[in-house]
Design an enzyme around this catalytic site. Structure first.
Site, PDB file in Angstrom:
ATOM      1  CE  LYS A  63      -3.938  -2.196   2.297  1.00 15.87           C
ATOM      2  NZ  LYS A  63      -4.850  -2.169   3.474  1.00 15.87           N
ATOM      3  CG  ASP A  67      -6.802 -25.393  -0.097  1.00 17.07           C
ATOM      4  OD1 ASP A  67      -7.407 -24.470  -0.664  1.00 17.07           O
ATOM      5  OD2 ASP A  67      -6.742 -25.511   1.135  1.00 17.07           O
TER       6      ASP A  67
END
Length: 364
Positions: free
Chosen positions: A72, A166
Site C-alpha cells: 500500500k 486447495d
C-alpha cells in the site's frame, strides 16, 4: 541445477494452494521470491514447529526467498515493480479485485514485463456470481458436490481428510504455468491464468458422478463402487478396533481372498452391482472382526489381494517404503521434509533452506 533453473517467480501467495505450487517450482531450481506482509505468511505461526520453523511453512516454502513489502506504500510498490522486471512468472492468491486496486493486475504487470506469465489463484475465479464469495477448501468441496459423497454409513457428510480443492488448484496452476512457459518459448508471448479451486476440483468427479454429469441423478455413496457400495472397495474394523481396507475391485482379487477364506460361493456376489453386495460385505465384516489388524497383515503377506492396513500418519511415515523411496528427508538443520513427488533420475535432491522473514533477494 534443476529443470527450472533460470526461471524467476514472484510469489504473492499464502497458506496452501499457491505455496504448494511455487515450492514445487523451487524444488526444481526456480528462483522463487516470496512477497510477505510485515507479519509474514500466517503459516509461519502454525504449530507444530521443528528446528525453529512451522513444519507446514517449511515444507511449503523451502528454497524460497522472503521479501517483506508494504504494497500500500509507494516504496513497496516500486520494489515489487523492480522484482517484476526480472520475473518470468507472477503468482497471486488474493480475492478478485485486490491486485487491480494495488496496481499489479495482469495488465499493469504486463506493461512492466511484456512476456510475464501471470497466475491468479482464487476459490471461484476472477469473474462470475461467486467470484467474491469467501471460501476455503471445505466450502469449495461442499459447493462442488464432493462433500455429499464424503459421508459415513449414515449418510452424514464429514470433514474431509485432505484439502482436495486447495491441492487441485495448486497442481492445476503449476501445470498451466509450465504449459505457458513452454508456449512462451516458441511464441515469445506471456499469458494470464485464472485458476479457480472450484474449477480445478470439478474434473475429479468424472469417475464417480457420471450420472449427474449426464444430466441424471446424483450418485449415492452406498451404490457407488468407489464410494462404499462394493465389498472389495471397503473399510473393515478388526478385532482390536483398528481397520483394514480392501482396495481393488477386480474379480481376481475377490476370487483369491474368498477362496482362501473358504467362501467360493460369494465370488459371484463381488460381480453384482454396487449396492447389491450386502451379503458379501456382511461376511467380510465378520471375518475381519475375528483377527487383529497386524494378524491380518501377516495373513495377507502371501495373498495376491489389494489389501492394506489403515495406518495413522506416524505409522505410515515409519513404513520401510518411506525410507526405500527416500520420501522423508532431513535437512541440514535437522528438520524433516516430505520429498517432492517429482524427482528426476540421476539428480540428487536436498531440501532448500527455509527463508527467514525478509531474507531478501539473493545477490546475482
Amino acid at each position: 541445477m534443476g529443470k527450472l533453473s533460470g526461471i524467476t517467480v514472484v510469489d504473492l501467495t499464502q497458506f496452501l494452494p499457491g505455496p504448494m505450487m511455487t515450492v514445487m517450482m523451487a524444488d526444481q531450481g526456480a528462483r522463487v521470491i516470496k512477497i510477505e506482509p510485515q507479519a509474514g505468511d500466517p503459516a509461519r505461526a502454525m504449530e507444530p514447529k521443528e528446528a525453529g520453523h512451522s513444519v507446514w511453512f517449511a515444507n511449503l516454502n523451502r528454497g524460497k526467498e522472503s521479501v517483506v513489502l508494504d504494497l500500500k506504500s509507494e516504496d513497496g510498490k516500486a520494489a515489487l515493480a523492480d522484482l517484476c522486471r526480472e520475473a518470468d512468472v507472477f503468482v497471486e492468491g488474493f480475492r478478485p479485485g485486490v491486485m487491480k486496486r494495488l496496481g499489479f493486475d495482469f495488465d499493469s504487470v504486463k506493461e512492466i514485463k511484456p512476456d510475464i506469465i501471470y497466475c491468479s489463484i482464487s476459490a471461484f475465479g476472477q469473474e462470475g456470481s461467486l467470484a467474491h464469495h469467501p471460501a476455503h477448501d471445505m466450502a469449495v468441496q461442499a459447493l462442488a458436490g464432493f462433500l455429499s459423497v464424503n459421508d459415513g454409513a449414515d449418510g452424514m457428510p464429514v470433514v474431509p481428510g485432505a484439502p482436495s480443492a486447495d491441492l487441485a488448484a495448486g497442481l492445476t496452476a503449476l501445470s498451466a504455468v509450465l504449459m505457458a512457459l513452454v508456449g512462451r518459448g516458441s511464441s515469445g508471448e506471456g499469458a494470464y491464468i485464472d485458476c479457480a479451486m472450484f474449477d480445478s476440483l470439478l474434473p475429479w468427479c468424472a469417475h464417480t458422478a457420471g450420472s449427474a454429469i449426464a444430466g441424471g441423478e446424483s450418485p449415492v455413496s452406498s451404490h457407488q463402487r468407489s464410494l462404499g457400495g462394493a465389498g472389495f472397495y471397503q473399510v473393515y474394523e478388526t478385532k482390536d478396533a483398528k481397520h483394514v481396507a480392501l482396495g481393488g475391485r477386480e474379480i481376481k482379487f475377490a476370487r483369491n481372498l474368498l477362496t482362501a477364506l473358504g467362501r467360493d460361493d460369494l465370488i459371484a456376489h463381488a460381480e453384482r452391482e454396487a449396492g447389491e453386495q450386502q451379503e458379501l460385505i456382511a461376511f467380510l465384516r465378520g471375518a475381519f472382526a475375528a483377527r487383529t489388524r497386524d494378524e491380518w497383515v501377516d495373513w495377507f503377506a502371501d495373498k495376491d489381494v489389494a489389501f492394506a492396513p489403515v495406518l495413522n500418519f506416524r505409522e505410515a511415515l515409519g513404513e520401510p517404503y518411506i525410507a526405500e523411496r527416500q520420501l522423508l528427508v532431513e535437512s541440514t538443520d535437522g528438520a524433516h521434509h516430505i520429498a517432492p513427488p517429482i524427482r528426476f533420475a540421476g539428480e540428487d535432491w536436498r531440501p532448500g533452506k527455509v527463508p527467514e522473514l525478509n531474507s531478501g533477494p539473493r545477490k546475482k
